[in-house]
Structures are given as structure tokens and as C-alpha cells.
Design a protein around this motif. Sequence first.
Motif, PDB file in Angstrom:
ATOM      1  N   THR A 107       0.842  -1.184   0.000  1.00 57.56           N
ATOM      2  CA  THR A 107       0.000   0.000   0.000  1.00 57.56           C
ATOM      3  C   THR A 107       0.880   1.237   0.000  1.00 57.56           C
ATOM      4  OG1 THR A 107      -0.077   0.314   2.390  1.00 57.56           O
ATOM      5  CG2 THR A 107      -1.616  -1.285   1.460  1.00 57.56           C
TER       6      THR A 107
ATOM      7  N   THR B  69       0.975   3.422   2.138  1.00 57.00           N
ATOM      8  CA  THR B  69       1.443   3.607   3.497  1.00 57.00           C
ATOM      9  C   THR B  69       2.793   2.955   3.695  1.00 57.00           C
ATOM     10  OG1 THR B  69      -0.845   3.613   4.268  1.00 57.00           O
ATOM     11  CG2 THR B  69       0.849   3.262   5.923  1.00 57.00           C
TER      12      THR B  69
ATOM     13  N   SER C 214     -11.847   2.011  -2.531  1.00 61.00           N
ATOM     14  CA  SER C 214     -12.319   1.826  -1.159  1.00 61.00           C
ATOM     15  C   SER C 214     -12.326   0.358  -0.780  1.00 61.00           C
ATOM     16  CB  SER C 214     -13.717   2.428  -1.012  1.00 61.00           C
ATOM     17  OG  SER C 214     -13.714   3.797  -1.356  1.00 61.00           O
TER      18      SER C 214
ATOM     19  N   ALA D  17      -8.774  -0.744  -0.257  1.00 61.31           N
ATOM     20  CA  ALA D  17      -8.258  -0.248   1.024  1.00 61.31           C
ATOM     21  C   ALA D  17      -8.779  -1.081   2.187  1.00 61.31           C
ATOM     22  CB  ALA D  17      -8.648   1.219   1.209  1.00 61.31           C
TER      23      ALA D  17
ATOM     24  N   HIS E 126      -6.547  -3.178   4.716  1.00 66.63           N
ATOM     25  CA  HIS E 126      -6.631  -2.736   6.116  1.00 66.63           C
ATOM     26  C   HIS E 126      -7.795  -3.461   6.787  1.00 66.63           C
ATOM     27  CE1 HIS E 126      -4.663   0.567   3.885  1.00 66.63           C
ATOM     28  NE2 HIS E 126      -3.974   0.760   5.001  1.00 66.63           N
TER      29      HIS E 126
ATOM     30  N   GLN F 119      -9.821  -1.984   9.611  1.00 67.02           N
ATOM     31  CA  GLN F 119     -10.806  -0.946   9.309  1.00 67.02           C
ATOM     32  C   GLN F 119     -12.111  -1.558   8.795  1.00 67.02           C
ATOM     33  OE1 GLN F 119     -10.129   2.440  10.068  1.00 67.02           O
ATOM     34  NE2 GLN F 119      -8.525   1.261  11.112  1.00 67.02           N
TER      35      GLN F 119
ATOM     36  N   GLU G 121     -13.704   9.401   4.101  1.00 64.36           N
ATOM     37  CA  GLU G 121     -12.352   8.836   4.053  1.00 64.36           C
ATOM     38  C   GLU G 121     -12.126   8.056   2.762  1.00 64.36           C
ATOM     39  OE1 GLU G 121      -8.509   7.919   6.043  1.00 64.36           O
ATOM     40  OE2 GLU G 121      -9.844   9.580   5.543  1.00 64.36           O
TER      41      GLU G 121
ATOM     42  N   TRP H 123      -9.138   9.031   0.353  1.00 59.10           N
ATOM     43  CA  TRP H 123      -8.146   7.996   0.078  1.00 59.10           C
ATOM     44  C   TRP H 123      -8.097   7.656  -1.415  1.00 59.10           C
ATOM     45  CZ3 TRP H 123      -4.544   6.042   3.274  1.00 59.10           C
ATOM     46  CH2 TRP H 123      -3.877   4.888   2.894  1.00 59.10           C
TER      47      TRP H 123
ATOM     48  N   ARG I 274      -3.428  14.305   0.879  1.00 60.78           N
ATOM     49  CA  ARG I 274      -2.441  13.684   1.765  1.00 60.78           C
ATOM     50  C   ARG I 274      -1.585  14.740   2.477  1.00 60.78           C
ATOM     51  NH1 ARG I 274      -5.230  10.213  -0.070  1.00 60.78           N
ATOM     52  NH2 ARG I 274      -4.691   8.043  -0.579  1.00 60.78           N
TER      53      ARG I 274
ATOM     54  N   PHE J  62      -5.243   4.939   6.708  1.00 63.72           N
ATOM     55  CA  PHE J  62      -6.621   4.790   6.238  1.00 63.72           C
ATOM     56  C   PHE J  62      -7.489   4.604   7.468  1.00 63.72           C
ATOM     57  CE2 PHE J  62      -9.984   1.783   4.663  1.00 63.72           C
ATOM     58  CZ  PHE J  62     -10.646   2.682   3.857  1.00 63.72           C
TER      59      PHE J  62
END
Length: 428
Positions: A5, A7, A278, A281, A285, A288, A305, A309, A346, A357
Motif C-alpha cells: 500500500t 502507506t 475503497s 483499502a 486494512h 478498518q 475517508e 483515500w 495527503r 486509512f
Amino acid sequence: MTTETPTDAVREPLPLADVDLADLDRFTDGVTPWRMFHTLRHEDPVHWQPEEAPNSGFWSLTRHEDIVRVDRDAETFTSTKFVNLEEVDDDQIEKRASILELDGVRHRALRSLIQRQFGANVINGYTDFLRGLTARTLDAALAKGRFDFVEDVSADFPINVLARLLDVPPEDNQRLIDWGNRIIGHTDPDYADVLLHSEESEQYRDLPFRSPASLEVFEYGRELARRRRGGDGTDLVSRLVNTMPRDGVPLSAQDFDNYFLLLVVAGNETTRHTISHSMLALIQHPDQLARLQEDPSLIPVAVEEFLRWASPVYHFRRTATRDVELGGKRVREGDKVVMWFASGNRDEEVFGNPYDFDVARRDNDHVTFGKGSPHLCLGNLLARTEIRIMFEELIPRLADIRLTGDVPRVRSNFVNGIKKLPVEVTLA
């Protein structure tokens, strides 16, 4: 298989000299764009980006503050010289301009033709239709167990909504999807009939996105207009052909063509890619996803979000109408000024831990739809409603969802698109 990702990798050092936002191949791995934006925000937030001929380069804005300033100031930073990176002459502008390429009175007049159809009173009336459509989409997809989430969910759902707004039969859906792919994907060899800036594209220079698919969209829209003209329909086509703009200047045939094409493209692409990003993500994650499963009341907050994102549109361009200082740089009249919305979403000065996220993130001041801009996305409420209902219906059905293959991206620095999202699901 794609598991990394932004991240994980975005903070890896990327020398400023290696940043090239004009290189479309940098936008296909899901990580490099975010590394470039990160470097620019910290080292050169108003950055001159050279381009290859026939283009002449542009200023890149990567901070939230600068993006909002430029997007709100249509007098200094106009849309009338076009909003993508292609540099066009006055003749092309006259033939290709949509409401995106207008400012001031005429822009407001053309927006107002359909603005009510995207207002809260109308959109709230679609809730039952959207929930029923979502259920049918998910029933068909989830029953397969293994499927391409983009094809069976992300693309299928918003195109059915668009068909309803245009009042066209569902059997036309695939054509609408294909047209959007071919037009917006005009820099991706998997989608484009003719690649932008190729020698062959010169013969289509007067068409939106230089795409021959535009001719097919025009023909389709003109036939709808012919049938609806003089009627009492409330669909978007009927509104366009039977309503006089507020400025008293009728919609020309060319105005209609370009307006209709914009509806076909914008009405599908951005919502589709937001839903895809989405879902990816949430897969990457799982904590989440678990939060939303445990507390579905968070989903409306999570939608913001998702939009931050996903950042489904990387940028929009403006053109300076006068010499102006921006971020300590001297921008000259006629220079292209590019707002990188994805980077603004960001910005560490606005979002705490922006590479996290967080489906419970509050005060989510993203610029995905154009914050406070005269060009604020007309369909933003509809998009938010579609995304919310999709995940309200989907998340309770999932016990588990996993990637089963790579996640290829659209080769584009304009649309942040996912081509395929192969998944396997276990139902709750």
C-alpha cells in the motif's frame, strides 16, 4: 499479487530530480505517484514540471492550501483554456469546450440546467431505487464467490444509476461503460482506440480527449435529444434540450454534444473508481473493515475517508490570466497551473497521519470534489449517496474478502483508476 500500500512505501526517499508528473508510466504501480507528491509537498510545493513537445510544461501545486486558493479564483486561474494537460488552440477550444471549460455567467447558466436534478430533494428520492439496485448487483456478484470486483460491482452499479438519470435501457449499459473507458483511458493502450499525442490522434484533434469514441457518444446523445425534444420528461437529456439557460443563450447542438459526453463520462468513472479503491483499502486494512462490520453507523463518516483515500481524479488544470506569485514562485500569464487534488488529500498540514486509512476520521477536509470551487462537482451528493449505500449493503454480507491477483491501474495522470480487482469472498 499486489499487497503493498502507499502507506508502506510512500516515505521512501525520492530525490526531487526523479519527480516527473508528466511521465504516465509512473502512475501504474499505486505507489510512485504518492512518493512524488510527498517529495513535492515537502521540497517544492509549487514546482515547474517540464513536458515533451507539443506541450510546454506546467506548475504543479501539491499543498492543500494552494489547491484551494487556485480552485476558488476563476478570475486569476481560468478554466477556459482547458482543464487537462493537453494544450489546445482557440479553434479546438471552441469545438470541444464543455461546462468544465467555462467560467462566470455562462458556466453558472449551464450548470443550472441540471443542478436541481442533483440536489438533495431529488437524490434523497432515489434511496429506495439505489438500495434495490445495490442488492441486485451484489446478489449477482457475490454468488460467484470469485469475481472481478471492478467489472461486477464498481462498474456495474454506477452505470445503472446513470442509465436511470438519462432514462436509457439497461441493455445500453455496457456501451456506456466502454465509451467511458475508451475516452478517459485515452492514454492507456488497453483502453484507447488512439493514444493521445500519437500521430494518428491528429485526425481526432477536434474531439473531446481526441477519442473517436466521442463520435459514437455524440450520435447516441443526438438520437436521445431528437426523441425528447418538446416532451415533458424530467431526465437529464430532457432537461438539456427543453430548458432555456438562465443567461438567455440557447444550448447549441455542439453545446449539447459536449454536455452529454461529460455526463456519460463523469457520471460513471469517478464513482466507479472510488468504490474500487475503497474496497481495495478495506482488503489491505482488515482492521478498518472490522470496525465497519462492528459499527455500521460509521459508514457515512467512512465515505469521506473513502473519497479522500481514493482521490479518483488526480488533477485538474487552470491557466493563469495574469502574472501572479504563488508559493514564492512567479507564475506568468498563460502558464498552465495544475492542482494535484490527490496530493492535497495527503497534506500533513491538514490531515493528521494522512497515510493512515481511518474510517472514523473526523474533520475530513478533502478536495476530491473541488472545495469551495465554482466548479464543485455537480454530482457530489449523488456520488456520496451511491458509495454509502453500496457499503451499507455490502459490508454486512462479508465474512471475508481476499485478493486473488494483481490490481492493474489505468495508465493516466488524470484519472486514478483501477482496471481489475480480482477477489474471493466468504459470505457472512
